[in-house]
Design a protein around this motif. Structure first.
Motif, PDB file in Angstrom:
ATOM      1  N   UNK A 130       0.995  -1.214   0.061  1.00 34.59           N
ATOM      2  CA  UNK A 130       0.047  -0.013  -0.031  1.00 34.59           C
ATOM      3  C   UNK A 130       0.856   1.035  -0.022  1.00 34.59           C
ATOM      4  N   UNK A 131       0.762   1.954  -1.116  1.00 31.27           N
ATOM      5  CA  UNK A 131       1.936   3.130  -1.262  1.00 31.27           C
ATOM      6  C   UNK A 131       1.465   4.446  -0.932  1.00 31.27           C
ATOM      7  N   UNK A 132       0.002   4.708  -1.384  1.00 31.28           N
ATOM      8  CA  UNK A 132      -0.397   5.997  -0.682  1.00 31.28           C
ATOM      9  C   UNK A 132      -1.930   5.587  -0.705  1.00 31.28           C
ATOM     10  N   UNK A 133      -2.465   6.608   0.188  1.00 24.89           N
ATOM     11  CA  UNK A 133      -4.058   6.582   0.407  1.00 24.89           C
ATOM     12  C   UNK A 133      -4.609   7.830   0.683  1.00 24.89           C
ATOM     13  N   UNK A 174      -1.727  10.320   2.500  1.00 29.30           N
ATOM     14  CA  UNK A 174      -0.789   9.754   3.625  1.00 29.30           C
ATOM     15  C   UNK A 174       0.005   8.408   2.851  1.00 29.30           C
ATOM     16  N   UNK A 175       1.061   8.168   3.420  1.00 29.68           N
ATOM     17  CA  UNK A 175       1.724   6.873   3.301  1.00 29.68           C
ATOM     18  C   UNK A 175       2.538   6.634   4.500  1.00 29.68           C
ATOM     19  N   UNK A 207      -8.917  -1.310  11.827  1.00 23.78           N
ATOM     20  CA  UNK A 207      -8.442  -0.558  10.690  1.00 23.78           C
ATOM     21  C   UNK A 207      -9.241   0.390   9.911  1.00 23.78           C
ATOM     22  N   UNK A 208      -9.178   1.727   9.808  1.00 18.76           N
ATOM     23  CA  UNK A 208     -10.181   2.304   9.221  1.00 18.76           C
ATOM     24  C   UNK A 208     -10.018   2.021   7.636  1.00 18.76           C
ATOM     25  N   UNK A 209     -10.949   1.386   6.761  1.00 19.78           N
ATOM     26  CA  UNK A 209     -10.713   1.421   5.533  1.00 19.78           C
ATOM     27  C   UNK A 209     -10.304   2.738   4.990  1.00 19.78           C
ATOM     28  N   UNK A 210      -9.289   2.563   3.770  1.00 15.84           N
ATOM     29  CA  UNK A 210      -9.013   3.834   3.112  1.00 15.84           C
ATOM     30  C   UNK A 210      -9.146   3.568   1.582  1.00 15.84           C
ATOM     31  N   UNK A 211      -9.385   4.503   0.632  1.00 13.34           N
ATOM     32  CA  UNK A 211      -9.172   4.434  -0.803  1.00 13.34           C
ATOM     33  C   UNK A 211      -7.591   4.628  -1.317  1.00 13.34           C
ATOM     34  N   UNK A 212      -7.106   3.589  -1.825  1.00 14.49           N
ATOM     35  CA  UNK A 212      -5.699   3.841  -2.141  1.00 14.49           C
ATOM     36  C   UNK A 212      -5.031   3.110  -3.310  1.00 14.49           C
ATOM     37  N   UNK A 213      -3.982   3.434  -3.605  1.00 14.67           N
ATOM     38  CA  UNK A 213      -3.066   2.699  -4.651  1.00 14.67           C
ATOM     39  C   UNK A 213      -2.014   1.808  -4.183  1.00 14.67           C
TER      40      UNK A 213
END
Length: 427
Positions: A42-45, A415-416, A84-90
């Motif tokens: 998980x690189x960024x969200x 964030x990362x 863990x709070x879900x996040x949208x990320x790459x």
């Protein structure tokens, strides 16, 4: 693989620690990797009001956002005490035991605030565009409708469970800026896009003005942006007025967007909203006292009211709970008699798309979405200030700051947990 995860305390934790959020160190088991699993770096969200909602409903029975990805077992945390709070990320696939998913693939989806994420993959639910994470432990009968403001029957959580494969994603913008804007806007923009498509097919209900509450929210101002585009193309009455309602705190930002013809403070709606218009009301705020005031002031001048989202945060206590997938803050407000007289029509993007699939080809739907997305990527650059935060300690401090002071509408957080150089950029 050594992992780091940003974990938050569950409300039900028996012995809360002094820190609501902690960074936990753990190992990702990869030897051997279970069948039909992947490990995502998980690189960024993005971090926004969406995540406030996910955290607020982390243990709520119908939603259980803390159970989409389990908190690690570590010296500080466990799945029973933290979420863990879900996040949208790459991210990037760094290990795979699924024959159709390759190491090195770039992906976008509903991830977790960590460095590495181990995910199961539905063995037969993989296509060139996406693969899906099975979550049979979550309730299947009742769930949040993915793009509306009500709890409804929704047999699986497919929009959340989908991991998009960027190489075959027509909306993927392969630049750091494009990815950042995707994390901020993608979960919101297409709801606004198909809402305005639906309103267009209804001739905007014959309204002479559109009123949008919570006008500083991204879903709201994306809707204003898209209505302006339709008006400019002659697909709406050229005299159709677009008016935003917002708080005094956010009025300068909302006016500065240049997307509304007029922006009105909530406290001034009775003096500023003309009863000479026929109003189409798009309710993003989901604020019952506000709706009662609007009904009292405009009454029969409201020709149609559409419930799109809930951005007001109120405590749940024997009240009607609502959540919006796109603007994404929790609302639980009792209905007053006055507001109950304002009859809302709920917009469901999935249902409207099911209608449009019988009217348009899939190629045409994809073409329209891609065209709108390319225009957004060009036009939205000045709207928000993008703030990058890198490294576990810095992310923890940023989380604490936002939890204490709240969000400003002109800031988008990326964030990362990796120790990369931080950046601030004016978008």
């Amino acid at each position: 693989m050594q992992n780091l995860s940003l974990c938050v305390q569950r409300p039900s934790a028996p012995s809360p620690g002094k820190d609501h959020a902690v960074v936990a160190s753990s190992l990702v088991p990869t030897q051997p990797l279970p069948d039909n699993h992947v490990v995502i770096r998980v690189e960024r969200f993005g971090w926004s009001a969406n995540n406030v909602t996910y955290e607020a409903l982390g243990e709520q029975a119908h939603f259980r956002y803390f159970d989409f990805h389990s908190a690690p077992q570590s010296a500080k945390t466990s799945p029973e005490t933290h979420g863990l709070v879900p996040v949208w990320g790459f991210g990037t696939i760094v290990a795979s035991s699924h024959p159709k998913i390759a190491i090195g693939e770039r992906i976008y989806g509903y991830l977790a605030p960590c460095r590495y994420l181990l995910c199961p993959v539905s063995p037969s639910d993989v296509n060139r565009h996406a693969f899906y994470v099975p979550r049979p432990h979550l309730p299947a009968g009742i769930a949040l409708h993915p793009v509306a403001s009500v709890i409804s029957l929704y047999p699986d959580r497919r929009p959340y469970n989908q991991i998009i494969r960027c190489a075959n994603d027509p909306e993927y913008t392969p630049t750091p800026l494009g990815e950042a804007l995707t994390m901020l806007y993608r979960p919101l923009f297409f709801t606004a896009y198909w809402l305005t498509d639906w309103l267009h097919t209804q001739n905007f209900h014959g309204a002479t003005a559109v009123l949008i509450s919570s006008a500083s929210a991204k879903t709201a101002f994306c809707a204003a942006y898209l209505i302006r585009k339709r008006r400019a193309r002659g697909e709406a009455n050229t005299e159709l007025r677009i008016v935003g309602l917002t708080s005094k705190r956010n009025i300068a930002f909302t006016r500065g967007l240049g997307l509304y013809d007029e922006v009105v403070e909530y406290d001034e709606l009775e003096s500023k909203l003309s009863t000479s218009h026929k109003w189409l009301y798009v309710d993003v705020a989901g604020n019952d006292p506000l709706n009662a005031r609007l009904f009292k002031h405009l009454n029969s001048k409201i020709v149609s009211a559409v419930a799109l989202g809930m951005t007001s945060l109120a405590p749940a206590s024997e009240k009607a709970a609502s959540l919006d997938w796109q603007t994404n803050t929790f609302s639980a407000v009792a209905k007053s008699t006055a507001a109950a007289q304002l009859q809302f029509e709920s917009f469901f993007m999935v249902e409207w798309l099911n209608v449009r699939k019988h009217q348009l080809s899939m190629q045409e739907i994809f073409r329209r979405q891609k065209e709108a997305w390319v225009e957004l990527m060009r036009d939205c650059v000045p709207w928000v200030h993008l703030v990058h935060v890198s490294g576990a300690d810095a992310v923890k401090r940023a989380y604490d700051d936002v939890a204490k002071t709240g969000f400003s509408p002109d800031v988008g957080y990326i964030w990362s947990l990796w120790n990369e150089p931080g950046k601030d950029a004016k978008l």
